[in-house]
Design a protein around this motif. Structure first.
Motif, mmCIF file in Angstrom:
data_model
loop_
_atom_site.group_PDB
_atom_site.id
_atom_site.type_symbol
_atom_site.label_atom_id
_atom_site.label_comp_id
_atom_site.label_asym_id
_atom_site.label_seq_id
_atom_site.Cartn_x
_atom_site.Cartn_y
_atom_site.Cartn_z
ATOM 1 N N ALA A 1 0.653 -1.157 -0.093
ATOM 2 C CA ALA A 1 -0.136 -0.473 -0.490
ATOM 3 C C ALA A 1 0.478 0.988 0.191
ATOM 4 C CB ALA A 1 -0.705 -0.500 1.230
ATOM 5 N N HIS A 2 1.304 1.145 1.023
ATOM 6 C CA HIS A 2 2.985 2.549 0.652
ATOM 7 C C HIS A 2 2.916 2.813 -0.575
ATOM 8 C CE1 HIS A 2 2.680 3.421 4.721
ATOM 9 N NE2 HIS A 2 3.619 2.559 5.817
ATOM 10 N N VAL B 1 5.180 6.217 -0.890
ATOM 11 C CA VAL B 1 6.186 6.368 -0.033
ATOM 12 C C VAL B 1 6.861 5.529 0.616
ATOM 13 C CG1 VAL B 1 6.069 5.675 2.621
ATOM 14 C CG2 VAL B 1 3.647 6.961 1.280
ATOM 15 N N ILE B 2 8.182 5.942 0.651
ATOM 16 C CA ILE B 2 9.496 4.828 0.472
ATOM 17 C C ILE B 2 9.394 3.870 1.412
ATOM 18 C CG2 ILE B 2 12.383 5.336 0.465
ATOM 19 C CD1 ILE B 2 11.559 7.689 -1.019
ATOM 20 N N ILE C 1 14.908 9.046 -3.402
ATOM 21 C CA ILE C 1 15.148 8.298 -2.494
ATOM 22 C C ILE C 1 16.621 9.219 -2.305
ATOM 23 C CG2 ILE C 1 16.527 6.200 -3.427
ATOM 24 C CD1 ILE C 1 14.128 5.088 -3.515
ATOM 25 N N PHE C 2 16.559 9.374 -4.183
ATOM 26 C CA PHE C 2 18.105 10.321 -3.800
ATOM 27 C C PHE C 2 18.492 11.511 -2.519
ATOM 28 C CE2 PHE C 2 17.940 8.296 -8.159
ATOM 29 C CZ PHE C 2 19.273 7.716 -8.350
ATOM 30 N N THR C 3 17.121 12.280 -2.439
ATOM 31 C CA THR C 3 17.452 13.189 -1.626
ATOM 32 C C THR C 3 17.410 12.074 -0.271
ATOM 33 O OG1 THR C 3 15.820 14.391 -2.796
ATOM 34 C CG2 THR C 3 16.478 15.042 -0.278
ATOM 35 N N LEU C 4 16.789 11.135 0.406
ATOM 36 C CA LEU C 4 16.817 10.625 1.875
ATOM 37 C C LEU C 4 18.218 10.184 2.105
ATOM 38 C CD1 LEU C 4 13.500 8.217 1.941
ATOM 39 C CD2 LEU C 4 14.695 9.858 3.324
ATOM 40 N N LEU D 1 13.125 6.668 13.793
ATOM 41 C CA LEU D 1 12.426 5.092 14.783
ATOM 42 C C LEU D 1 11.047 5.005 13.460
ATOM 43 C CD1 LEU D 1 13.128 5.177 17.992
ATOM 44 C CD2 LEU D 1 13.984 3.778 16.549
ATOM 45 N N GLU D 2 11.091 6.209 12.563
ATOM 46 C CA GLU D 2 9.511 5.983 12.331
ATOM 47 C C GLU D 2 9.130 5.807 10.591
ATOM 48 O OE1 GLU D 2 6.404 6.645 13.710
ATOM 49 O OE2 GLU D 2 7.596 6.866 16.212
ATOM 50 N N PHE D 3 10.623 5.202 10.284
ATOM 51 C CA PHE D 3 10.967 5.134 9.464
ATOM 52 C C PHE D 3 10.525 3.361 8.877
ATOM 53 C CE2 PHE D 3 12.864 4.175 4.841
ATOM 54 C CZ PHE D 3 12.589 5.019 3.978
#
Ligand code: TXA
Ligand code: MG
Length: 339
Positions: free
Chosen positions: A10-11, A16-17, A41-44, A152-154
């Motif tokens: 769903a994410h 959502v990554i 993804i590149f930014t993260l 932790l929320e990732f």
């Protein structure tokens, strides 16, 4: 935050990554065709845009629309090693977004061996997934490592500890021959046994994978390479089946007699140095550089290089990024022969 398969699907479908397990290392996943998620993804990761992403697929059928021309022995390699820890770089079809390829005419493909990853890919279709670490840091081989880098929320699809612990071997077809672009979990011996010819490795000066230009795998701790085991003092990253008479403390990678266990523990051990607040450690580099140990030695050298070169930042410097694109794209022999 640990999530289950349906939440991960769903994410991903809503942009959502998600961190996903593979048998090598955890990956940060986004659907191949959701450009905004791929950009994120590149930014993260703080990843240079010149470093392309591996496209993960559930099966050969998902690969077909992404390939322009199938190189010789592609089927032999795919039959022998997929699903598994090898990535095959092939000419890309126009469907593969440019951002994923970092402008190269090729695409890197892999069917991961982890059953949860394949179950996910069957539902979502192709996913890009670089290793789930901040650029320059050791890769993540456990959900906790992902949370250490991204919070932790990732969302992490929990597939347990990675079985291999080291990234896939990357093979690139050049001059009608497969060559090693990155050493990895699949050994050169196994590849040569299937191909029936000796495979070359790209030189450090002219790597075939753009990512090889960048600093990698480094903990915050300063790492020193030590060539003579008996002489090492201070904190030693070493082998559990070896004695270090001058060491103040030994952080074991595992037994030298078991290279598979060493690979499994490698990034966890490098990360443990930081978790314990160790500022400096000496790596026992006194071992034969062959088979899986060659791959481990390459990772350890890169992990230590961050400090010996004096440049700190994650992911290499900006002049490196620019020259990388040039060396891969505008060098005439490289652009014509490799891709
Ligand atoms: O085991 C793995 O391969 C893991 C898991 C998550 O699958 N992934 C991984 O991705 O290690 P990453 O992004 O950390 O490393 C991918 C490497 C980089 O060195 C990149 O330059 C190279 O693959 N690469 C990607 N596309 C390429 C291409 N078209 N040509 C040459 N190299 C490519
Ligand atoms: Mg990586």
């Amino acid at each position: 935050m640990h999530i289950d398969l349906s939440k991960a699907i769903a994410h991903l479908n809503t942009g959502v990554i998600v961190a996903i397990p593979t048998e090598t290392v955890y990956g940060l996943a986004a659907p191949l065709f959701l450009e905004n998620s791929v950009k994120q993804i590149f930014t993260l990761k703080k990843r240079p845009p010149s470093n392309p992403l591996i496209v993960h697929i559930a099966d050969r059928a998902q690969a077909e629309p992404l390939i322009d021309q199938i190189p010789p022995h592609f089927d032999t390699l795919a039959d022998a090693f997929w699903p598994g820890p090898v990535t095959l770089v092939v000419p890309a079809s126009p469907h593969v977004p440019e951002i994923v390829r970092a402008g190269l005419p090729t695409v890197a493909l892999r069917i991961p061996g982890h059953p949860l990853a394949r179950a996910l890919l069957k539902e979502t279709g192709p996913l890009v997934a670089p290793s789930a670490n901040l650029s320059g840091r050791p890769s993540s081989t456990r959900p906790r490592h992902v949370e250490d880098d991204f919070g932790l929320e990732f969302p992490v699809l929990d597939g347990g500890p990675c079985q291999k612990g080291i990234e896939s071997t990357i093979l690139i077809n050049k001059d009608n021959e497969w060559q090693i672009g990155r050493l990895g979990a699949l050994s050169i011996n196994e590849i040569e046994a299937v191909l029936g010819y000796p495979v070359k490795s790209a030189s450090a000066e002219r790597p075939l994978c753009p990512g090889q230009h960048f600093r990698h795998y480094s903990p915050k701790a300063k790492l020193q390479i030590a060539e003579c085991a008996l002489e090492i003092s201070g904190v030693v990253v070493g082998f559990s089946d070896r004695l270090y008479p001058k060491a103040a403390r030994v952080i074991p990678l595992g037994p030298l007699s078991d290279p598979a266990a060493l690979s499994q523990n490698l990034y966890r051990t490098l990360r443990a140095l930081d978790e314990e607040g160790i500022e400096e450690a000496h790596i026992d580099f006194d071992f034969p550089k062959e088979g899986h140990l060659l791959t481990i030695s390459e990772r350890l050298l890169k992990a230590a290089a961050r400090h010996s070169s004096g440049a700190g930042g994650a992911g290499g410097n900006s002049s490196g990024n620019a020259s990388l694109r040039d060396s891969v794209n505008s060098d005439s022999s490289a652009s014509k022969e490799i891709f």
